[in-house]
Enzyme design. Structure first.
Site: not given
Ligand code: BGC
Length: 715
Positions: A263
């Protein structure tokens, strides 16, 4: 590029790749504007051209995606196509209700339909993969991301997972309107310490397996293409480096052979967790755990070479990761036609908009009602008060990227359109978060001559979702003062609560004549709310989370273990608060309608069963009212005695029933014996012989459940 690339072709391609090209495939970079953390390793045109990037995140639109794809295919040495990943949490162009609200439909058909519609729109915008569904079980409304998932229960989460994976992926991942789904965040983010975003989750293995993993297992079994590891640690091990859960459970036990991604900058954040001293160690740990793609930190690209030379990483693990990424691209049909999605015709938005309205009306949850709703013919003058009454942008809710707020209708518009012959006085009163109370007098004055007041209060959309933990999840700003002023006029007031979580407002529940959870409903918000307020639609939403009466009750959920001394009002030395009831304000499954359904005559098909059997559970549902009813009936169980203390209530299923006025129907559930299994000492699911209670009810409120006893005999 070979159009018919197969697994042999992938092996040949892999053999041709330099280390740098491999690390490029393992690198995802942001190219758009939507970011949720520091942007590092920005995907420049040069990086794509150099083959230093294998996928881009949160970029959409045909022109932009085609431009990058052309570079990758035509100008890199090997011509490997990129894939484009986008967050599609509750719609892409068309906005559906937030997932928590949609969960309240308890209807996998809708859950799948909205994902399908969203996939079509996102694919037509060039996306190949979505970072959804969000499958975190959430039992703590302080945690803002509760808004993005299906609530507190693992069975609901598992069914939601299957529906969403099917919806996004369709029947064929290579279809131009299919997206690869990414089950996230694996796992336990919802159990973050004190509801604080990104904080550690310190849980027993039993809790992890019993509660947090079932939605992920279901997603994998449904063929989910990708998984995103969570930011948080679990039991002291950051999920991005969690060998027992990522490698041993997900890869080896479940046989998940799709792609695992970090993530955002989570690989680099292994340094902040304190488990890696530098970037090379961080890269080595994530690779070892089985993380294939580094979302934005650029650590794989820059530090895996050093990790290799220091013996912290193995070439075989890099090859395995690249192989999985190339196979995903192959399954997505990208080698065949790298622009297959962006070429697809955009589907007519009319159908999606209709679906958005339909999902919105079904998600609205009537929490209390003394009969004030639906608004009667006698209500001629309506005061519409509050900062969320005409708040178009807020109706969108958290986490949308490509949504134009102009598609959303507001409550003011919805009511004016639904009730053209009534007088509607609108006063904002206060803003959502501001300190200015100068509008309260005008709001009060508008109420004084009204036959009814609709009070629209709650959070701003961005107060839920990521990085939106709240220690005081009540009404922000000066909204309570506004509400008190309105209530003090004595005019019958209906409160509409807009939020991405249960808001803690017991005082409002007590004093408003009716209270409605209006969540963030998306495109159809205002129109759907008007249908419910006027009675044109009989509310069907049911709570997928327990709604607390005080922050001190959190975490709160129905599937808890028995206390050593179960609460007894007559005995102080039992498990309870001295200053509040244990019971929530509203139980899981709660939701009123304008009809009245009663359950009766619970019958089991048999009194005893053995492993492998199927058990039928019948209950009679009777509509006591003069209105057609659409009810959700829940089936629960409780193991009487087991090796590990059994939960006081476990959800085993639900049924939806439609009843004409004053009619009854027998509702039949079928339960597999194995559905009554629990985790044994080795955390394996096992059916233990002995007695079970089977319960049926309209919510998880144990005071109103019908029950019957069932005995499991050894095989
Ligand atoms: C979030 C994810 C998301 C990713 C990309 C992260 O900060 O936790 O859920 O998919 O960003 O946007």
């Amino acid at each position: 590029m070979d159009a018919d690339l197969d697994l042999n072709g992938i092996e040949k391609l892999l053999a041709e790749m330099t280390l740098e090209e491999k690390l490029g495939q393992m690198t995802m970079s942001p190219a758009g504007s939507a970011t949720t953390g520091p942007v590092r390793g920005e995907a420049t045109t040069e990086a794509v051209r150099a083959g230093a990037v294998g996928s881009l995140l949160n970029i959409w639109g045909r022109v932009a995606t085609n431009r990058f794809q052309k570079l990758a295919v035509e100008e890199t040495r090997l011509g490997i196509p990129l894939f484009f990943g986008v967050d599609v949490l509750h719609g892409h162009r068309t906005v559906f209700p937030i997932p928590l609200a949609e969960a309240g439909l308890f209807d996998p058909v809708y859950w799948e339909r909205t994902a399908r519609a969203a996939a079509r729109e996102a694919a037509a915008d060039g996306a190949d993969l979505t970072f959804a569904p969000m499958l975190d079980i959430a039992r703590d409304p302080r945690w803002g991301r509760m808004a993005e998932g299906a609530g507190e229960d693992p069975l609901v989460g598992a069914r939601f997972a299957v529906a969403k994976v099917r919806g996004f992926q369709g029947g064929d991942l290579a279809a131009p309107d299919s997206l690869a789904a990414t089950a996230k965040h694996f796992c336990c983010g919802g159990a973050a310490l004190a509801g604080r975003e990104y904080a550690a989750a310190d849980l027993s293995d039993r809790a992890v397996h019993e509660t947090y993993l079932p939605p992920f297992r279901a997603a994998v079994e449904a063929g989910c293409a990708a998984i995103m590891a969570a930011f948080n640690s679990v039991g002291g091990v950051p999920m991005t480096a969690h060998v027992p859960l990522l490698r041993a459970w997900l890869r080896e036990k479940l046989g998940f052979d799709g792609v695992i991604m970090s993530d955002y900058a989570a690989i680099e954040e292994l340094i902040d967790h304190g488990v890696a001293a530098d970037r090379a160690e961080a890269a080595g740990l994530a690779l070892k755990a089985g993380v294939d793609i580094d979302m934005v930190s650029g650590v794989y690209f820059s530090a895996l070479p050093e990790a290799l030379s220091r013996g912290l990483a193995k070439m075989a693990d890099i090859d395995a990761a690249v192989r999985r990424i190339l196979i995903l691209k192959m399954k997505l049909g990208l080698f065949d036609d790298p622009r297959r999605r962006a070429k697809a015709r955009r589907s007519a938005s009319g159908a999606a908009k209709k679906l958005a309205l339909d999902a919105a009306r079904r998600a609205i949850t009537l929490l209390t009602n003394d009969g004030t709703l639906p608004l009667g013919e006698n209500i001629r003058r309506i005061a519409l008060i509050g900062p969320l009454a005409d708040a178009r942008e807020e109706m969108v809710g958290p986490w949308t990227l490509a949504a134009d707020p102009r598609q959303c209708s507001t409550v003011l518009e919805g009511l004016r359109a639904a009730l053209p012959d009534r007088e509607i006085f609108y006063q904002q009163g206060v803003t959502i978060r501001g300190d200015d109370v100068s509008g309260i007098d005008a709001a009060r004055a508008a109420c004084e001559t009204a036959d009814a007041v609709i009070l629209c209060v709650g959070e701003a959309a961005r107060m839920s979702g990521e990085a939106a933990s709240r220690a005081r999840p009540g009404l922000p700003g000066r909204q309570r003062e506004l509400a008190e002023a309105v209530l003090a006029t004595g005019r019958p007031a209906v409160a509409l609560l807009f939020s991405g979580r249960p808001l803690i407002v017991p005082w409002l529940a007590e004093r408003a004549r009716a209270m409605v959870a209006a969540w963030f409903l998306g495109a159809g918000a205002g129109a759907a709310i008007a249908e419910v307020l006027t009675g044109r639609f009989n509310p069907t939403g049911r709570l997928p989370v327990t709604w607390p009466r005080a922050v001190g009750q959190i975490p709160i959920f129905f599937a808890e273990r028995p206390a050593a001394r179960p609460a007894n009002p007559d005995d102080p030395f039992t498990s309870k608060y001295i200053d509040l009831p244990n019971e929530p304000l509203f139980p899981f499954g709660h939701g009123l309608s304008y009809a009245e359904v009663k359950l009766d005559k619970l019958r089991l098909g048999q009194e005893e069963f053995r492993p492998g059997d199927r058990i039928t559970v019948e209950v009679e549902a009777r509509n006591l009212s003069g209105r057609a009813a659409r009810e959700t009936i829940f089936l629960f169980s409780r193991d009487r005695v087991a090796a590990a203390a059994p939960l006081v209530l476990e959800l085993k299923g639900w049924a939806k029933v439609e009843l004409a006025p004053r009619r009854k129907k027998t509702v039949v559930f079928t339960l597999a014996a194995e559905d009554l299994s629990s985790l044994d000492a080795d955390l394996a699911w096992r059916l233990e012989p002995g007695d079970f209670d089977i319960y049926v009810g309209l919510s998880a409120d144990r005071r109103f459940l019908l029950s019957a006893r069932l005995r499991c005999r050894p095989a």
